[in-house]
Scaffold this active site. Structure first.
Site, PDB file in Angstrom:
ATOM      1  N   GLY A  11      -1.991  -3.423  -5.702  1.00 52.93           N
ATOM      2  CA  GLY A  11      -2.255  -4.658  -4.972  1.00 52.93           C
ATOM      3  C   GLY A  11      -2.653  -5.785  -5.890  1.00 52.93           C
ATOM      4  O   GLY A  11      -3.649  -5.674  -6.616  1.00 52.93           O
ATOM      5  N   CYS A  48      -5.367 -17.349   3.466  1.00 51.50           N
ATOM      6  CA  CYS A  48      -6.121 -18.216   4.375  1.00 51.50           C
ATOM      7  C   CYS A  48      -5.528 -19.623   4.439  1.00 51.50           C
ATOM      8  O   CYS A  48      -5.736 -20.349   5.418  1.00 51.50           O
ATOM      9  CB  CYS A  48      -7.577 -18.302   3.930  1.00 51.50           C
ATOM     10  SG  CYS A  48      -8.458 -16.725   3.931  1.00 51.50           S
ATOM     11  N   GLY A 248      -5.692 -10.795  14.794  1.00 58.05           N
ATOM     12  CA  GLY A 248      -6.676 -10.208  13.901  1.00 58.05           C
ATOM     13  C   GLY A 248      -6.047  -9.308  12.855  1.00 58.05           C
ATOM     14  O   GLY A 248      -4.831  -9.073  12.846  1.00 58.05           O
ATOM     15  N   SER A 279     -15.188  10.071  -1.822  1.00 65.49           N
ATOM     16  CA  SER A 279     -14.583  11.402  -1.939  1.00 65.49           C
ATOM     17  C   SER A 279     -13.917  11.645  -3.279  1.00 65.49           C
ATOM     18  O   SER A 279     -13.725  12.799  -3.667  1.00 65.49           O
ATOM     19  CB  SER A 279     -13.550  11.603  -0.825  1.00 65.49           C
ATOM     20  OG  SER A 279     -12.486  10.659  -0.934  1.00 65.49           O
ATOM     21  N   PRO A 281     -14.261  10.325  -7.205  1.00 69.39           N
ATOM     22  CA  PRO A 281     -15.012   9.485  -8.158  1.00 69.39           C
ATOM     23  C   PRO A 281     -14.154   8.632  -9.082  1.00 69.39           C
ATOM     24  O   PRO A 281     -14.636   7.609  -9.587  1.00 69.39           O
ATOM     25  CB  PRO A 281     -15.817  10.517  -8.959  1.00 69.39           C
ATOM     26  CG  PRO A 281     -15.905  11.713  -8.080  1.00 69.39           C
ATOM     27  CD  PRO A 281     -14.623  11.746  -7.319  1.00 69.39           C
ATOM     28  N   ALA A 285     -11.884   1.169  -4.496  1.00 67.92           N
ATOM     29  CA  ALA A 285     -11.125   0.360  -3.544  1.00 67.92           C
ATOM     30  C   ALA A 285     -11.914  -0.899  -3.243  1.00 67.92           C
ATOM     31  O   ALA A 285     -13.150  -0.889  -3.274  1.00 67.92           O
ATOM     32  CB  ALA A 285     -10.835   1.141  -2.258  1.00 67.92           C
ATOM     33  N   GLY A 287     -11.611  -5.056  -1.112  1.00 74.47           N
ATOM     34  CA  GLY A 287     -10.858  -6.019  -0.311  1.00 74.47           C
ATOM     35  C   GLY A 287     -10.718  -5.599   1.137  1.00 74.47           C
ATOM     36  O   GLY A 287     -11.498  -4.801   1.666  1.00 74.47           O
TER      37      GLY A 287
END
Length: 455
Positions: A11, A48, A248, A279, A281, A285, A287
């Site tokens: 990403g 946005c 949404g 879960s 190490p 993650a 955002g």
């Protein structure tokens, strides 16, 4: 960290590139290789801002791109655009892509973002129905508007009355379309209390928008060519050449879930305050794809905002590169507008406070955005939610004319600092005239709330 390790990022927007850039600031290329996989062609873009580009308030697509792939590459990042990750193997520490390649990693950062809410409505995937998620969506909506005949019907239906729904309704009207907003809820802006939502609804109608409340869309109507030509609810049908989804955003965590990475109760990836997976190490993650927590209640939350994504990415990048950092949770602070009416909220509304088990009181005060003698003074309504007993401020909402929305900054600061209504009433957090009345409406609301708390 010893030797040359690889950080692989899935990403390339706010969270992913903030993490990659922060890790690079801390670790040189000979210490840490950073590889980014981005399924689209753009990096570090502002979703946005898409409505305002559609509304011609932003000059062009490039204005919404903070840093191009080339700019990131010049900073020592390897960026693969047009590369969609399809599977994560956490045991082998590899990520497979749609073009048949495989990338290994020492540390993985998942920043897959959010996905627009798409209920199972017939016709929702037809041509003429648009989401507002990526820059290509903005390009497609702009093209659809340009294709409408100047002397023919120019109608749009916006499904939903959240931030994107309100913003899209406004800019479509600015572009000369007749706008109908269809809400499944009784009021727009569901995170406001009903009395404040009524003010937003009135502002929408004063702008000339047609707003139908308590009507869930049951079907997108199609013409003979299979293109969207309107929507049908249980109370009527509304014609349109363009249908826009503003229902949404949810977390896009399917890739992580398929890999066995823990998912939280909100549907987002379950991470701790350092953005590390609970879960796995070696997996981080950040955002819109993650689950965070509310700073007041401690309860799990999913809030899709670019500001949070950038901060979470920076925290993840710091920790991955060996520098301690933590994300401090969210208050749900947000600001939007419809026409000249600005809408801000932070903390808990009364429904949320009740669900969290607080004993609370709420107070509403009306005032003006500027000193009454100064040109441009407009109406402003402030609502405070305050804990009974302690007097601590739990939430605030503001609706009013230009300049009203930024008052939410004062309220967010007060809540974050754990201030009571009495603290806020006596503080120097309000503006000075002519930017506010001598008795600023936020301070007046705090004083009123303090008096109520004291009994």
């Amino acid at each position: 960290m010893t030797g040359r390790a690889r950080l692989l990022v899935i990403g390339g927007d706010a969270a992913g590139m903030s993490a990659a850039a922060q890790a690079r600031r801390i670790r040189d290329e000979d210490e840490l290789e950073i590889v980014v996989l981005e399924q689209g062609g753009d990096t570090s873009f502002s979703a946005c801002g898409i409505p305002y580009w559609i509304g011609d308030l932003v000059e062009g697509r490039d204005a919404l791109v903070a840093r191009t792939p080339e700019e990131h590459r010049s900073k020592g990042l390897t960026v693969h655009t047009g590369t969609r990750a399809t599977a994560i193997d956490t045991e082998a520490r590899t990520v497979a892509t749609a073009d048949g390649r495989s990338f290994d990693y020492d540390t993985l950062l998942i920043a897959t973002g959010g996905k627009p809410t798409r209920p199972p409505i017939p016709g929702l995937d037809a041509p003429g129905v648009f989401g507002v998620h990526r820059l290509d969506d903005g390009e497609a909506i702009r093209a659809a508007i340009d294709e409408l005949p100047a002397d023919g019907p120019r109608r749009a239906v916006v499904m939903g009355g959240g931030y994107i729904g309100l913003e899209m309704a406004e800019v479509l009207q600015t572009r000369g379309l007749d706008v109908t907003v269809v809400l499944a809820d009784p009021l727009p802006m569901g995170l406001l209390d009903a009395d404040m939502g009524d003010l937003v609804l009135a502002a929408m109608r004063e702008l000339g928008m047609t707003v139908h409340t308590d009507q869930a869309v049951e079907e997108v109507l199609l013409d003979a060519d299979g293109r969207a030509c309107g929507v049908r609810t249980d109370e009527g049908s509304y014609d349109a050449e363009i249908v826009v989804l503003g229902l949404g955003m949810g977390p896009e965590a399917s890739l992580a879930e398929a890999a066995g990475i823990a998912i939280g109760v909100t549907g987002g990836i379950d991470v701790d305050a350092t953005m590390r997976s609970r879960s796995h190490p070696d997996v981080f993650a950040a955002g819109d794809c993650v689950q965070t927590y509310h700073q007041l209640t401690g309860e799990p939350q999913h809030v899709a905002l670019g500001t949070h994504a950038n901060k979470q990415g920076r925290v993840a990048g710091s920790v991955i590169a060996g520098r301690p950092a933590r994300f401090g949770g969210v208050l749900g602070t947000a600001l939007t507008k419809v026409g000249d009416t600005e809408i801000g909220r932070t903390g808990l509304c009364t429904t949320q406070a009740e669900q969290a088990g607080y004993a609370f009181t709420s107070d509403v005060v009306e005032g003006t955005t500027r000193a009454g003698y100064y040109p441009g003074a407009e109406g402003l309504t402030v609502k405070l939610v305050t804990e009974v007993g302690s007097g601590r401020i739990l939430g605030g909402q503001v609706v009013g004319g230009p300049g009203a929305g930024k008052r939410v900054d004062v309220l967010a600061t007060a809540i974050w600092a754990g201030m009571t209504a009495a603290d806020l009433a006596a503080s120097d957090l309000s503006y000075a005239p002519p930017f506010s009345p001598t008795y600023d409406v936020v301070a007046v609301a705090a004083r009123k709330a303090s008096a109520v708390v004291r009994g």
